[in-house]
Design a protein around this motif. Structure first.
Motif, PDB file in Angstrom:
ATOM      1  N   THR A  44       0.241  -0.658  -0.029  1.00 44.68           N
ATOM      2  CA  THR A  44      -0.236  -0.266   0.336  1.00 44.68           C
ATOM      3  C   THR A  44       0.602   1.296  -0.208  1.00 44.68           C
ATOM      4  OG1 THR A  44       0.033   0.519   2.549  1.00 44.68           O
ATOM      5  CG2 THR A  44      -1.702  -1.467   1.401  1.00 44.68           C
ATOM      6  N   ASN A  45       1.475   1.268  -0.304  1.00 41.11           N
ATOM      7  CA  ASN A  45       3.133   2.356  -0.642  1.00 41.11           C
ATOM      8  C   ASN A  45       2.712   2.553  -1.767  1.00 41.11           C
ATOM      9  OD1 ASN A  45       3.914   0.848   1.651  1.00 41.11           O
ATOM     10  ND2 ASN A  45       6.444   1.734   0.801  1.00 41.11           N
ATOM     11  N   SER A  46       2.673   4.796  -2.106  1.00 40.82           N
ATOM     12  CA  SER A  46       2.226   5.381  -3.342  1.00 40.82           C
ATOM     13  C   SER A  46       3.374   5.301  -4.347  1.00 40.82           C
ATOM     14  CB  SER A  46       2.075   6.319  -2.600  1.00 40.82           C
ATOM     15  OG  SER A  46       2.604   6.871  -2.048  1.00 40.82           O
ATOM     16  N   ARG A  47       4.513   5.027  -3.660  1.00 35.89           N
ATOM     17  CA  ARG A  47       5.730   4.992  -4.420  1.00 35.89           C
ATOM     18  C   ARG A  47       7.292   4.278  -3.572  1.00 35.89           C
ATOM     19  NH1 ARG A  47       8.738   9.318  -6.043  1.00 35.89           N
ATOM     20  NH2 ARG A  47       7.344  11.314  -5.119  1.00 35.89           N
ATOM     21  N   ALA A  95      -2.486   9.064  -7.444  1.00 36.49           N
ATOM     22  CA  ALA A  95      -3.076   9.624  -8.787  1.00 36.49           C
ATOM     23  C   ALA A  95      -2.783  11.484  -9.107  1.00 36.49           C
ATOM     24  CB  ALA A  95      -4.549  10.714  -7.814  1.00 36.49           C
ATOM     25  N   PHE A  96      -1.501  10.930  -9.929  1.00 32.42           N
ATOM     26  CA  PHE A  96      -0.669  11.388  -9.859  1.00 32.42           C
ATOM     27  C   PHE A  96      -0.863  12.937 -11.588  1.00 32.42           C
ATOM     28  CE2 PHE A  96       3.706  13.320 -11.377  1.00 32.42           C
ATOM     29  CZ  PHE A  96       3.853  14.177 -10.764  1.00 32.42           C
ATOM     30  N   ASN A  97      -1.265  11.560 -12.036  1.00 35.88           N
ATOM     31  CA  ASN A  97      -1.134  12.478 -13.989  1.00 35.88           C
ATOM     32  C   ASN A  97      -1.724  10.830 -14.369  1.00 35.88           C
ATOM     33  OD1 ASN A  97      -0.722  13.125 -15.888  1.00 35.88           O
ATOM     34  ND2 ASN A  97       1.321  13.634 -16.181  1.00 35.88           N
ATOM     35  N   PHE A 478       3.929  17.790   1.146  1.00 37.88           N
ATOM     36  CA  PHE A 478       3.350  17.287   0.721  1.00 37.88           C
ATOM     37  C   PHE A 478       3.979  16.218  -0.430  1.00 37.88           C
ATOM     38  CE2 PHE A 478      -0.087  15.660  -2.657  1.00 37.88           C
ATOM     39  CZ  PHE A 478      -0.672  14.513  -1.639  1.00 37.88           C
ATOM     40  N   TRP A 479       5.010  16.650  -0.633  1.00 38.30           N
ATOM     41  CA  TRP A 479       5.561  15.781  -1.956  1.00 38.30           C
ATOM     42  C   TRP A 479       6.346  15.152  -1.431  1.00 38.30           C
ATOM     43  CZ3 TRP A 479       5.751  18.407  -7.738  1.00 38.30           C
ATOM     44  CH2 TRP A 479       4.927  17.914  -8.469  1.00 38.30           C
ATOM     45  N   LYS A 489       3.614   5.979   3.165  1.00 37.13           N
ATOM     46  CA  LYS A 489       2.362   5.782   2.427  1.00 37.13           C
ATOM     47  C   LYS A 489       1.525   7.173   2.376  1.00 37.13           C
ATOM     48  CE  LYS A 489       1.805   1.652   4.584  1.00 37.13           C
ATOM     49  NZ  LYS A 489       1.825   0.721   3.980  1.00 37.13           N
ATOM     50  N   SER A 490       1.996   8.023   1.718  1.00 38.58           N
ATOM     51  CA  SER A 490       0.955   9.041   1.621  1.00 38.58           C
ATOM     52  C   SER A 490       0.917   8.744  -0.541  1.00 38.58           C
ATOM     53  CB  SER A 490       2.282  10.504   1.222  1.00 38.58           C
ATOM     54  OG  SER A 490       1.215  10.805   1.408  1.00 38.58           O
ATOM     55  N   PRO A 491      -1.069  10.234   0.049  1.00 38.46           N
ATOM     56  CA  PRO A 491      -0.799   9.707  -1.480  1.00 38.46           C
ATOM     57  C   PRO A 491       0.139  10.959  -2.274  1.00 38.46           C
ATOM     58  CG  PRO A 491      -2.871  11.232   0.628  1.00 38.46           C
ATOM     59  CD  PRO A 491      -0.997  10.851   1.162  1.00 38.46           C
ATOM     60  N   ILE A 492       0.176  10.505  -3.589  1.00 46.40           N
ATOM     61  CA  ILE A 492       0.861  11.014  -4.371  1.00 46.40           C
ATOM     62  C   ILE A 492      -0.199  12.354  -5.293  1.00 46.40           C
ATOM     63  CG2 ILE A 492       2.741  11.491  -6.032  1.00 46.40           C
ATOM     64  CD1 ILE A 492       3.828   9.592  -4.231  1.00 46.40           C
TER      65      ILE A 492
END
Ligand SMILES: Cc1ncc(COP(=O)(O)O)c(C=O)c1O
Length: 563
Positions: A44-47, A95-97, A478-479, A489-492
């Motif tokens: 569940t890691n976004s990167r 949900a970056f691009n 945030f980034w 685990k932050s949203p990107i």
């Protein structure tokens, strides 16, 4: 000295003549997977994990080629390091691009294909791959009722733009050779930012890359195009290519292609031109909507949200004009389940490629196996077949039905996001882009619950500045904050430096972008992502009662490409 086959000096490292050691290849795939899987944490890691924001100079200082080859395990470790920090498009928190989700069949096919290294420069070397490339162009052409479409698989939208400009340069000079300084390219203010660079590669100067005004809707203004065509003719210049927008990653609003073509044809007549400028439609994203154009009945509308249906119907209606154009582009690494790079440049018929060719065999219908030589027209000489294989597998596995379901899913995800923001988080974020027909969501943070977007338009210089500075500062935290955080685990989400809903008819400000292209959204994941983003914003506000100017964060946005 006895000749020892190289492969025997490196046993188990290359495919055997009879390919009997395929199991070694499968073992290697397993080893690569084992050696890389830890860095996705619990999935569940976004990167993929990355330990810090390294400095390039620091990392490059001790870099040199090794004398002796290193072991497989060691190179797997380095490979894992190489891909550390990459976004995980699978994770719905990313949900970056528009980030493609390759079909597993595509990835498997490519792994096998790469063992054969087919060179798509000439069919004698690569078998039927050139035939399949032609089939892809023909099939995509059929989506706009072109029965004789031709084209090439390219690296993406930018290469397609280069081909479209070069095609048009050939046509504009067919009967009257022109100096390069007398060739122009015309597109709208909102067309893709890479067009100037594409022109630059082809020797067309920035002043000959002419951007014409858009209407408040974001579409090219046909009367502005007409005036520009007159002015260009009056200056004795020639138009290589007119580029119409098929819809961008932000603001999926296609240009009025039918009217653009009408203006071009009228100008050719009135100005007495001895050529018709090439018209290219940049549909790298929206080509997939053509799947709806190909179905005569409207079964797909059943039980669908009317907003979603209306969005699709209006895009399809706008794209009908492609039939009148000379070329369009389709990126399968955007909306077609392929990894990079997999785009297609499609032309109405072979003679639209005229400008690409300096040495044609032009065999047409007489072409037989052994005589197809794409390299005579393409930028590459050695040509990868990866894009061709990936596109074929994706197109055939999904079919028009899969493309339609994909777009319906994406647009529904977008509507759910907007509903949850409006219902639960209206104090924190405002949805800005109801006018777009795509699935991107552009939002304005309301720092300390102040100022809506419309109020910001009419606010004082200080308030405007404070908003922009707060956005930059929040973006930085945030980034880059989560990179220092072990869990990652932050949203990107994406960011738009300078967003306007109406082109120059409204002042542009920074805004945040949710581009939800993971294929794993459900209601609860959407709620989780937004709650997490709101919590980050609230924490930011608690830490920054007074917004302070931070030059470093403003500097950071220089690296955000325009959208
Ligand atoms: C409308 C449009 N045209 C061209 C491009 C460039 O495409 P690529 O990055 O595949 O070269 C993009 C990329 O996002 C795009 O959105």
């Amino acid at each position: 000295m006895k000749l020892i086959p190289f492969a025997e000096q490196y046993p188990g490292e290359f495919l055997e003549r009879n390919e009997g050691n395929f199991n070694v290849f499968f073992d290697k795939l397993t080893q690569f997977h084992i050696g890389t899987r830890n860095d996705i944490g619990d999935g569940t890691n976004s990167r993929r994990r990355i330990s810090n924001r390294f400095k390039y100079a620091e990392e490059l200082k001790d870099c040199s080629i090794n004398e002796k080859g290193i072991a497989s395990e060691d190179v797997i470790g380095e490979f894992n390091d190489m891909i550390s920090g990459s976004l995980r498009h699978q994770d719905p928190m990313t949900a970056f691009n528009i980030i493609p989700a390759p079909l597993l069949d595509v990835a498997a096919g490519l792994a096998i294909l790469n063992l054969y290294t087919p060179n798509a420069c000439w069919d004698f070397i690569s078998g039927k791959i050139c035939l399949y490339e032609k089939k892809i162009a023909r099939m995509l052409g059929q989506l706009v009722n072109w029965s004789d479409a031709e084209g090439y698989v390219v690296t993406g939208g930018k290469q397609a733009l280069i081909y479209a400009i070069k095609s048009g340069m050939g046509r504009a000079q067919l009967d009257s050779p022109a100096e390069i300084g007398d060739l122009v390219v015309i597109c709208s203010n909102l067309a893709h930012y890479s067009i100037e660079h594409a022109c630059h590669f082809l020797g067309i100067s920035p002043e000959n890359c002419i951007r014409v005004a858009t209407k408040a809707s974001g579409e090219m203004d046909p009367s502005a195009l007409e005036q520009t065509l007159r002015r260009v003719a009056a200056e004795n210049k020639r138009v290589a290519t007119v580029i119409a927008v098929g819809g961008g990653t932000v603001n999926l609003v296609p240009d009025p292609i039918v009217e653009i073509k009408r203006v071009i044809d009228r100008s050719v007549q009135q100005l007495g031109l001895d050529y018709t400028p090439h018209l290219h439609v940049d549909t790298v994203i929206s080509w997939a909507w053509l799947a709806f154009a190909k179905t005569s009945d409207s079964f797909w509308k059943k039980d669908q949200d009317p907003t979603v249906v209306n969005k699709i119907v209006s895009v399809v209606a706008k794209l009908e004009g492609i039939n009148l154009a000379d070329s369009f582009a389709a990126d399968f690494h955007k909306t077609g389940f392929c990894p990079y790079a997999a785009g297609v440049y499609v032309v109405r018929q072979a003679d639209c490629l005229i400008g690409l060719n300096n040495n044609s065999m032009g065999l047409g219908d007489e072409l037989s196996f052994g005589e197809a030589e794409p390299y005579r027209e393409t930028l590459e000489n050695s040509r990868p077949a990866n894009g061709i294989a990936a596109i074929w597998i994706a197109l055939r596995r999904m079919g028009l039905d899969g493309l339609r379901k994909f777009i319906l899913y994406q647009l529904n995800v977008c509507e759910r996001f907007k509903q949850v923001i409006r219902k639960n988080h209206a104090d924190h974020f405002e949805v800005l882009n109801d006018h777009t027909m795509g699935w991107e969501i552009v939002i304005k943070p309301k720092f300390h619950q102040k100022l809506s977007w419309d109020e910001l338009q009419n606010s004082t210089v200080e308030e405007k500045q404070a908003y922009s500075e707060a956005c930059h500062l929040f973006l930085k935290e945030f980034w880059y904050g989560p990179i220092e955080d072990e869990t990652q685990k932050s949203p990107i989400l994406g960011f738009i430096k300078s967003y306007s809903r109406k082109g120059k008819y409204e002042q542009a400000f920074p805004a945040f972008l949710i581009h939800p292209t993971s294929l794993h959204y459900n209601e609860s994941i959407i709620r989780d992502l937004l709650t997490c983003f709101v919590n980050k914003k609230v924490r930011f506000e608690q830490n920054h009662n007074e917004m302070v100017v931070d030059e470093a964060s403003e500097y950071l946005t220089r690296f955000v490409p325009p959208k």
